[in-house]
Structures are given as C-alpha cells and as structure tokens.
Design an enzyme around this catalytic site. Structure first.
Site, PDB file in Angstrom:
ATOM      1  N   CYS A 201      26.317  46.888  31.413  1.00  0.00           N
ATOM      2  CA  CYS A 201      27.446  46.824  30.654  1.00  0.00           C
ATOM      3  C   CYS A 201      27.267  47.105  29.547  1.00  0.00           C
ATOM      4  CB  CYS A 201      28.416  45.839  30.485  1.00  0.00           C
ATOM      5  SG  CYS A 201      29.586  45.951  32.247  1.00  0.00           S
TER       6      CYS A 201
ATOM      7  N   HIS B 184      33.928  46.247  24.622  1.00  0.00           N
ATOM      8  CA  HIS B 184      33.955  46.675  26.103  1.00  0.00           C
ATOM      9  C   HIS B 184      35.019  46.224  27.239  1.00  0.00           C
ATOM     10  CE1 HIS B 184      32.026  47.200  30.945  1.00  0.00           C
ATOM     11  NE2 HIS B 184      32.294  45.630  30.368  1.00  0.00           N
TER      12      HIS B 184
ATOM     13  N   ASN C 185      37.298  48.903  34.247  1.00  0.00           N
ATOM     14  CA  ASN C 185      35.781  48.025  33.763  1.00  0.00           C
ATOM     15  C   ASN C 185      34.636  49.359  34.509  1.00  0.00           C
ATOM     16  OD1 ASN C 185      33.310  47.416  33.886  1.00  0.00           O
ATOM     17  ND2 ASN C 185      33.524  45.548  33.922  1.00  0.00           N
TER      18      ASN C 185
HETATM   19  O1  UT7 Z   1      31.625  43.776  32.567  1.00  0.00           O
HETATM   20  C1  UT7 Z   1      32.205  42.500  32.318  1.00  0.00           C
HETATM   21  C2  UT7 Z   1      31.607  41.614  33.864  1.00  0.00           C
HETATM   22  N1  UT7 Z   1      33.166  41.328  34.160  1.00  0.00           N
HETATM   23  C3  UT7 Z   1      34.246  40.352  33.286  1.00  0.00           C
HETATM   24  O2  UT7 Z   1      33.997  40.312  32.064  1.00  0.00           O
HETATM   25  C4  UT7 Z   1      35.331  40.407  34.127  1.00  0.00           C
HETATM   26  C5  UT7 Z   1      35.423  38.963  33.794  1.00  0.00           C
HETATM   27  N2  UT7 Z   1      36.387  38.392  34.535  1.00  0.00           N
HETATM   28  C6  UT7 Z   1      37.387  38.586  35.425  1.00  0.00           C
HETATM   29  O3  UT7 Z   1      37.850  39.550  34.324  1.00  0.00           O
HETATM   30  C7  UT7 Z   1      38.899  37.737  35.537  1.00  0.00           C
HETATM   31  O4  UT7 Z   1      38.291  36.243  36.361  1.00  0.00           O
HETATM   32  C8  UT7 Z   1      39.326  38.167  36.858  1.00  0.00           C
HETATM   33  C9  UT7 Z   1      40.161  39.485  36.456  1.00  0.00           C
HETATM   34  C10 UT7 Z   1      37.687  38.599  37.660  1.00  0.00           C
HETATM   35  C11 UT7 Z   1      39.760  36.788  37.779  1.00  0.00           C
HETATM   36  O5  UT7 Z   1      40.975  36.685  37.267  1.00  0.00           O
HETATM   37  P1  UT7 Z   1      41.700  34.934  36.720  1.00  0.00           P
HETATM   38  O6  UT7 Z   1      42.201  34.709  36.076  1.00  0.00           O
HETATM   39  O7  UT7 Z   1      39.651  34.331  36.402  1.00  0.00           O
HETATM   40  O8  UT7 Z   1      41.826  34.909  38.420  1.00  0.00           O
HETATM   41  P2  UT7 Z   1      41.066  33.503  38.829  1.00  0.00           P
HETATM   42  O9  UT7 Z   1      39.665  34.416  39.844  1.00  0.00           O
HETATM   43  O10 UT7 Z   1      40.930  32.276  38.167  1.00  0.00           O
HETATM   44  O11 UT7 Z   1      41.863  33.981  40.644  1.00  0.00           O
HETATM   45  C12 UT7 Z   1      42.947  33.056  40.680  1.00  0.00           C
HETATM   46  C13 UT7 Z   1      43.813  33.671  41.541  1.00  0.00           C
HETATM   47  C14 UT7 Z   1      43.163  33.479  43.161  1.00  0.00           C
HETATM   48  O12 UT7 Z   1      43.773  32.720  43.753  1.00  0.00           O
HETATM   49  P3  UT7 Z   1      44.139  31.096  43.936  1.00  0.00           P
HETATM   50  O13 UT7 Z   1      42.594  29.856  44.659  1.00  0.00           O
HETATM   51  O14 UT7 Z   1      44.851  30.168  42.407  1.00  0.00           O
HETATM   52  O15 UT7 Z   1      45.312  30.851  44.905  1.00  0.00           O
HETATM   53  C15 UT7 Z   1      42.119  34.763  43.063  1.00  0.00           C
HETATM   54  O16 UT7 Z   1      42.317  34.338  44.586  1.00  0.00           O
HETATM   55  O17 UT7 Z   1      44.120  35.067  41.899  1.00  0.00           O
HETATM   56  C16 UT7 Z   1      43.893  35.125  43.153  1.00  0.00           C
HETATM   57  N3  UT7 Z   1      43.052  36.506  43.604  1.00  0.00           N
HETATM   58  C17 UT7 Z   1      43.572  37.922  43.533  1.00  0.00           C
HETATM   59  N4  UT7 Z   1      45.454  37.989  43.590  1.00  0.00           N
HETATM   60  C18 UT7 Z   1      45.656  39.112  44.309  1.00  0.00           C
HETATM   61  C19 UT7 Z   1      42.218  36.895  42.780  1.00  0.00           C
HETATM   62  N5  UT7 Z   1      42.110  38.642  42.317  1.00  0.00           N
HETATM   63  C20 UT7 Z   1      43.108  39.208  42.988  1.00  0.00           C
HETATM   64  C21 UT7 Z   1      43.551  40.050  43.188  1.00  0.00           C
HETATM   65  N6  UT7 Z   1      44.604  40.269  44.048  1.00  0.00           N
HETATM   66  N7  UT7 Z   1      42.901  41.548  43.237  1.00  0.00           N
END
Ligand code: UT7
Length: 330
Positions: A117, A257, A287
């Site tokens: 990125c 970004h 993204n």
């Molecule tokens: O370009 C640079 C690189 N990328 C980034 O900068 C991305 C950085 N990370 C993020 O933006 C966030 O960490 C994410 C958007 C990827 C995830 O958000 P989060 O608030 O950190 O969620 P999490 O990974 O802690 O997941 C929370 C819950 C999980 O369920 P449980 O374990 O709490 O039951 C996931 O399984 O959300 C669930 N989950 C989803 N639910 C519905 C993860 N992806 C999804 C989804 N739809 N697409």
C-alpha cells in the site's frame, strides 16, 4: 523553521476505476457477511472489481494516459516510468514494462516498486531522486492494483475489504514553491507475516500443496495490522509535518491511505486534523492498496477540494510492513 523548497512538483494526475460496482449485499451472496458488519467495521459500502481480461498494466496505463494528458505531455517525454503494484500481472517482466508498451513511453526506463500500500509514495520519492539527478525530465508514477486476483474469495475476513483500480501522476522538477515539501518512509520486515502471500514465490514454489492451502492468496492478521497501521501512520504524519516545519492545523486537506474508516479517523485525530479536512473514498472503492492515494488525489483535484496555495498531508501503511507520509504544496 521555514517550509523547505520542493525539488519536484506534480504536472498532472489521472485515475482508472473498473465499471463493475460490487456492493456489500453482493458480497453477502459470496461469503457469510452482511452490509451492516462491513459498513460499521470498515466504512466500505461498495468496491470496483475488474473483469478477468483486465490486467493491472491495462488499468495502470489508462490512469497513466490520463495523467499525461492532464500534464500536457506525450508518452515519449517520460524518462522514468515507475509502477507500484502488489498484484503484478506476471513475475517476469515487470508490470511497468507492460504498461510502458501500452502507453508508448519509448524513451523511459520502466520498473516496478514492491512496497504494497505504501508503494506509490515510495515511487514518488524514487522519481524525485531520478528527476533531481537529471536522469529524466518527466517521471510517470503509476499505482495499479488488481486486488481481486490475490484475495481469497472464501475468506470473509479479507475479501470484503479490497477493490481494484489505478492512479497516476506525472512529476517534473519544481520551478517554484509547489511540490513535495517533505517525505518520511519506513519499513519493518520483522512483521512481514502479518500481511502476506505465503506461497507461490521462489521460496515456496507453486505446487498442489500451496493451492490446497490457498497459500498463494493474501493472508492478514487484521487486528495486528490495524494497530500497527494507526501507530505507523501517526508516526509518519508527525515526521512529515515536522519535516515541512508545520503543524496539523496548517494542513488544508489530508489524503490518508483508505484501508478502513476507523484507521483514517484515528490517524487524522493523531495529526490534529478534523474529519471535514480528510478526503475519504474507502466507502466507494474499499482498499485499493497503493492506488488508494493517487485515485483520491486525482478526485480531490477534480472536485476542487485542492486549490492553489493549499497544503496536503498524505500518509500510508501496508504489507512489509511499510509506511510513510508526505506534505505536498499546491
Ligand atoms: O492496507 C493496509 C492493510 N489492511 C488494513 O489496514 C486492515 C486492518 N484491519 C482492519 O481493518 C480490521 O481489523 C478488519 C476490518 C479486518 C476486521 O475488523 P475487526 O474489528 O478487527 O474485527 P475482528 O477481526 O476482530 O473480527 C470480529 C468478528 C469476528 O467474529 P468473532 O470471532 O468475534 O465471533 C470475525 O469472525 O467479526 C467476524 N468477521 C466478520 N463478520 C461478518 C470478520 N470478518 C467478517 C465479515 N462479516 N466480513
């Protein structure tokens, strides 16, 4: 401290976005997700996805062609052509060489930069060096990303986040006070495995095991990446502001970004910039890796959000880990 004099300035910008709009509801038909989760956790409403026949080089060349037109120069005027991409069309040769052939930049050296990125900002600094050394009169710096080709379409934690697109800018030696005022770049290879494609390269060549484990596709530790992104973009923004001898309240527009609206908001807060002064397009495109910033820059210029005399802060973060920031004077 007075603002340092820029060495290079923007001569023109351009962008290309595929026509196909894929909404969060469309994503919910592919993986177990929903619009509410995607919108509240990321700020994304829809993304653009290219068709199978469209390559990163084609998208990059389209954005590049528009940047050349906008700069009022021809393809043969370009001496350095840099393509930032995390999704090269082939391992060999570079996507930049394919884009060069499509554009007809017959007098250019062309090569890719691999910094995920952060690649477009890295590319701008590289172009600054070539132009300042007198190796080229014009540099074309393109970001071209076909993220849809490397995401795992069975992994809801990543596939909903990314989109395809390309952005570009022509740079030339600065004649006045406009241009790149300051730049800060860093990387940390110790954390490479937080966001990577484990297999399919020369160290773990493609075989049936790689395919079965889906190791040729993108894997991300989302929460760890999130924390590092906020910390690193804040650090980079602060260093770029210091390099420009200004504070956040002297910035007219921030172009961060676009990975996640929550990362954007946190970075703006650290830099002391209110959200009204932050350009956001993650809702429309998701993204797009290194294409996010040049697409946003081209849109902001077209919409008149950037006017002569304004100062813009940009900051980025991505796989590598890599990060960086710049202050631009328009
Ligand atoms: O370009 C640079 C690189 N990328 C980034 O900068 C991305 C950085 N990370 C993020 O933006 C966030 O960490 C994410 C958007 C990827 C995830 O958000 P989060 O608030 O950190 O969620 P999490 O990974 O802690 O997941 C929370 C819950 C999980 O369920 P449980 O374990 O709490 O039951 C996931 O399984 O959300 C669930 N989950 C989803 N639910 C519905 C993860 N992806 C999804 C989804 N739809 N697409």
């Amino acid at each position: 401290m007075s603002q340092p004099k820029p060495l290079v300035e923007f001569a023109g910008t351009g962008r290309f976005l595929p026509d196909r709009v894929v909404t969060n509801d469309d994503m919910a038909r592919i993986v177990d997700t929903n619009d509410e989760w995607i919108r509240t956790r990321t700020g994304i409403r829809e993304r653009r996805l290219s068709d199978d026949d469209t390559t990163a080089a084609m998208m990059g060349a389209e954005a590049g062609r528009k940047a050349l037109e906008n700069a009022g120069i021809g393809p043969e005027d370009v001496g350095t052509l840099i393509v930032s991409t995390a999704t090269p069309d082939r391992w060999l040769p570079s996507t930049a060489c394919d884009a060069q052939a499509l554009l007809g930049c017959s007098n250019a050296m062309a090569f890719d930069v691999s910094a995920a990125c952060s690649g477009w900002l890295y590319g701008l600094s590289m172009a600054e060096g070539y132009l300042t050394a007198g190796r080229a009169r014009y540099a074309l710096v393109i970001a071209a990303e076909k993220m849809s080709a490397i995401v795992d379409w069975s992994d809801r934690t990543t596939c909903v986040l990314f989109g395809d697109g390309a952005g570009a800018a022509v740079l030339r030696r600065a004649e006045g006070d406009r241009g790149i005022v300051s730049a800060f770049h860093r990387s940390d290879g110790h954390l490479a495995e937080l966001l990577y494609r484990p297999g399919g390269g020369a160290s773990v060549p493609m075989d049936e095991g790689v395919l079965a484990r889906r190791d040729h596709l993108l894997k991300m530790s989302g929460r760890e990446i999130f924390k590092n992104a906020v910390r690193s973009m804040a650090e980079a923004a602060s260093n770029a502001l210091e390099g420009a001898g200004i504070s956040g309240d002297e910035i007219d527009l921030m172009i961060p970004h676009q990975a996640n609206i929550r990362i954007v908001e946190a970075t703006a807060k650290y830099a002391n910039i209110p959200m009204e002064k932050v350009y956001v397009n993650v809702d429309r495109y998701g993204n797009m890796s290194s294409s996010s910033i040049p697409v946003a820059l081209d849109e902001a210029l077209e919409e008149g959000r950037i006017q002569p005399g304004m100062r813009v802060l940009t900051a980025t973060f991505g796989a590598g880990l890599t990060w960086g920031a710049m202050v631009w004077q328009f």
